[in-house]
Design a protein around this motif. Structure first.
Motif, PDB file in Angstrom:
ATOM      1  N   THR A 295      -7.154  -8.264   2.420  1.00 14.70           N
ATOM      2  CA  THR A 295      -7.756  -6.957   2.714  1.00 14.70           C
ATOM      3  C   THR A 295      -6.705  -5.972   3.206  1.00 14.70           C
ATOM      4  O   THR A 295      -6.660  -4.818   2.764  1.00 14.70           O
ATOM      5  N   LEU A 296      -5.853  -6.419   4.114  1.00 18.06           N
ATOM      6  CA  LEU A 296      -4.828  -5.542   4.680  1.00 18.06           C
ATOM      7  C   LEU A 296      -3.817  -5.109   3.621  1.00 18.06           C
ATOM      8  O   LEU A 296      -3.494  -3.923   3.503  1.00 18.06           O
ATOM      9  N   GLY A 297      -3.321  -6.062   2.845  1.00 18.06           N
ATOM     10  CA  GLY A 297      -2.304  -5.750   1.841  1.00 18.06           C
ATOM     11  C   GLY A 297      -2.819  -4.894   0.699  1.00 18.06           C
ATOM     12  O   GLY A 297      -2.252  -3.851   0.374  1.00 18.06           O
ATOM     13  N   PHE A 298      -3.918  -5.332   0.090  1.00 25.67           N
ATOM     14  CA  PHE A 298      -4.426  -4.612  -1.083  1.00 25.67           C
ATOM     15  C   PHE A 298      -5.338  -3.455  -0.702  1.00 25.67           C
ATOM     16  O   PHE A 298      -5.480  -2.501  -1.455  1.00 25.67           O
ATOM     17  N   GLY A 299      -5.954  -3.514   0.477  1.00 22.55           N
ATOM     18  CA  GLY A 299      -6.806  -2.422   0.935  1.00 22.55           C
ATOM     19  C   GLY A 299      -6.021  -1.202   1.360  1.00 22.55           C
ATOM     20  O   GLY A 299      -6.552  -0.091   1.410  1.00 22.55           O
ATOM     21  N   ALA A 300      -4.748  -1.392   1.667  1.00 24.43           N
ATOM     22  CA  ALA A 300      -3.899  -0.275   2.089  1.00 24.43           C
ATOM     23  C   ALA A 300      -3.804   0.791   0.996  1.00 24.43           C
ATOM     24  O   ALA A 300      -3.606   1.965   1.292  1.00 24.43           O
ATOM     25  N   ARG A 301      -3.981   0.392  -0.251  1.00 23.18           N
ATOM     26  CA  ARG A 301      -3.903   1.353  -1.365  1.00 23.18           C
ATOM     27  C   ARG A 301      -4.954   2.454  -1.237  1.00 23.18           C
ATOM     28  O   ARG A 301      -4.748   3.556  -1.709  1.00 23.18           O
ATOM     29  N   ALA A 302      -6.077   2.131  -0.601  1.00 22.94           N
ATOM     30  CA  ALA A 302      -7.151   3.118  -0.467  1.00 22.94           C
ATOM     31  C   ALA A 302      -6.713   4.324   0.358  1.00 22.94           C
ATOM     32  O   ALA A 302      -7.214   5.423   0.160  1.00 22.94           O
ATOM     33  N   VAL A 303      -5.770   4.103   1.281  1.00 21.03           N
ATOM     34  CA  VAL A 303      -5.311   5.221   2.123  1.00 21.03           C
ATOM     35  C   VAL A 303      -3.990   5.802   1.637  1.00 21.03           C
ATOM     36  O   VAL A 303      -3.420   6.672   2.280  1.00 21.03           O
ATOM     37  N   SER A 304      -3.523   5.349   0.485  1.00 21.69           N
ATOM     38  CA  SER A 304      -2.234   5.833  -0.007  1.00 21.69           C
ATOM     39  C   SER A 304      -2.172   7.337  -0.251  1.00 21.69           C
ATOM     40  O   SER A 304      -1.113   7.936  -0.066  1.00 21.69           O
ATOM     41  N   PRO A 305      -3.284   8.022  -0.636  1.00 25.51           N
ATOM     42  CA  PRO A 305      -3.175   9.483  -0.791  1.00 25.51           C
ATOM     43  C   PRO A 305      -2.757  10.185   0.502  1.00 25.51           C
ATOM     44  O   PRO A 305      -1.989  11.142   0.473  1.00 25.51           O
ATOM     45  N   VAL A 306      -3.245   9.689   1.631  1.00 26.62           N
ATOM     46  CA  VAL A 306      -2.869  10.268   2.931  1.00 26.62           C
ATOM     47  C   VAL A 306      -1.387  10.026   3.206  1.00 26.62           C
ATOM     48  O   VAL A 306      -0.708  10.844   3.828  1.00 26.62           O
ATOM     49  N   MET A 307      -0.887   8.905   2.697  1.00 21.42           N
ATOM     50  CA  MET A 307       0.485   8.515   2.977  1.00 21.42           C
ATOM     51  C   MET A 307       1.501   9.256   2.105  1.00 21.42           C
ATOM     52  O   MET A 307       2.689   9.019   2.206  1.00 21.42           O
ATOM     53  N   ARG A 308       1.038  10.173   1.259  1.00 17.35           N
ATOM     54  CA  ARG A 308       1.979  10.956   0.450  1.00 17.35           C
ATOM     55  C   ARG A 308       2.671  12.015   1.295  1.00 17.35           C
ATOM     56  O   ARG A 308       3.638  12.610   0.854  1.00 17.35           O
ATOM     57  N   ARG A 309       2.166  12.261   2.501  1.00 22.75           N
ATOM     58  CA  ARG A 309       2.762  13.271   3.384  1.00 22.75           C
ATOM     59  C   ARG A 309       3.853  12.648   4.251  1.00 22.75           C
ATOM     60  O   ARG A 309       3.601  11.649   4.925  1.00 22.75           O
ATOM     61  N   PRO A 310       5.057  13.233   4.263  1.00 21.46           N
ATOM     62  CA  PRO A 310       6.143  12.684   5.083  1.00 21.46           C
ATOM     63  C   PRO A 310       5.774  12.585   6.563  1.00 21.46           C
ATOM     64  O   PRO A 310       6.181  11.642   7.247  1.00 21.46           O
ATOM     65  N   GLY A 311       4.982  13.531   7.077  1.00 21.46           N
ATOM     66  CA  GLY A 311       4.597  13.504   8.486  1.00 21.46           C
ATOM     67  C   GLY A 311       3.806  12.261   8.848  1.00 21.46           C
ATOM     68  O   GLY A 311       3.943  11.714   9.944  1.00 21.46           O
ATOM     69  N   THR A 312       2.994  11.782   7.908  1.00 25.09           N
ATOM     70  CA  THR A 312       2.209  10.568   8.142  1.00 25.09           C
ATOM     71  C   THR A 312       3.138   9.360   8.272  1.00 25.09           C
ATOM     72  O   THR A 312       2.937   8.493   9.112  1.00 25.09           O
ATOM     73  N   TRP A 313       4.179   9.318   7.421  1.00 26.62           N
ATOM     74  CA  TRP A 313       5.146   8.223   7.497  1.00 26.62           C
ATOM     75  C   TRP A 313       5.914   8.264   8.812  1.00 26.62           C
ATOM     76  O   TRP A 313       6.246   7.229   9.378  1.00 26.62           O
ATOM     77  N   ARG A 314       6.198   9.483   9.295  1.00 23.61           N
ATOM     78  CA  ARG A 314       6.891   9.592  10.580  1.00 23.61           C
ATOM     79  C   ARG A 314       6.043   8.941  11.676  1.00 23.61           C
ATOM     80  O   ARG A 314       6.533   8.145  12.467  1.00 23.61           O
ATOM     81  N   VAL A 315       4.757   9.264  11.684  1.00 23.91           N
ATOM     82  CA  VAL A 315       3.850   8.692  12.688  1.00 23.91           C
ATOM     83  C   VAL A 315       3.775   7.174  12.530  1.00 23.91           C
ATOM     84  O   VAL A 315       3.878   6.434  13.516  1.00 23.91           O
ATOM     85  N   LEU A 316       3.616   6.690  11.288  1.00 20.78           N
ATOM     86  CA  LEU A 316       3.523   5.251  11.044  1.00 20.78           C
ATOM     87  C   LEU A 316       4.793   4.533  11.483  1.00 20.78           C
ATOM     88  O   LEU A 316       4.732   3.494  12.157  1.00 20.78           O
TER      89      LEU A 316
END
Length: 198
Positions: free
Chosen positions: A159-180
């Motif tokens: 669930t964690l590995g393959f479910g992460a794809r569902a939130v990938s559109p949010v992760m297209r923003r560099p600011g989100t990666w900074r927070v992560l």
């Protein structure tokens, strides 16, 4: 059947907590880099450690404090280095490209997954000792408990590995990666400090 359900719930309760391994599985899922491989290594490793604990080897580990102390120091050093690396990456975050492999080679991914799994003393305390102790209270039903715990592990990592794809559109923003990256870095360093403090 009660033992199996108990194993499933206990296994999930122990594994769902945010830790180094979960943070890495999430990152790999988001970048879509060798997700199946990472999920398989984590699930198989968990199954192996659960079976070791249920078979009674947990008692031997408990009676060897020198092994746990060595793992604690090695694990703390590794977690601190990984955390520092994440904080460093947060300085210049990049957007997620879902078509990109993430740039991590298979060997690096395997080595990192194995290190985050086996150099973490909490894995032995939670999976081998704790689950082993609880399972052995079920007598002959301990193997059903183990099967439930293994199913919980497979369910969580998948669930964690393959479910992460569902939130990938949010992760297209560099600011989100900074927070992560900052969150992952802080969690890793906090875990390293907690390990050192016992």
């Amino acid at each position: 059947m009660t033992a199996a359900v108990s194993g499933l719930l206990t296994g999930l309760a122990l594994i769902v907590a945010i830790g180094a391994q979960n943070a890495y599985v999430l990152r790999q899922g988001l970048t879509r880099t060798h997700v199946g491989l990472v999920v398989a290594i984590c699930a198989v490793s968990d199954a192996l450690l659960i079976l070791i604990g249920v078979s009674g080897v947990g008692v031997l580990v408990q009676e060897s404090p020198a092994v746990l102390t060595a793992l604690r120091w090695i694990g703390a050093a590794y977690l601190a280095a990984y955390g520092a690396r994440s904080l460093w990456k947060a300085r210049r975050p990049q957007a997620l490209d879902p078509l990109e492999s993430g740039g991590s080679g298979r060997r690096t991914v395997v080595a990192t997954t194995l290190a985050l799994t086996y150099l973490n003393p909490h894995v032995y305390l939670d999976t081998v000792l704790m689950l082993g102790s609880v399972a052995n209270q079920y007598g002959d039903g301990r193997w059903l408990f183990a099967a439930g715990a293994v199913c919980g592990s497979v369910l969580w990592f998948t669930t964690l590995g393959f479910g992460a794809r569902a939130v990938s559109p949010v992760m297209r923003r560099p600011g989100t990666w900074r927070v992560l990256d900052v969150v992952i870095g802080v969690v890793m360093i906090a875990l390293a400090v907690m390990l050192l403090l016992g």
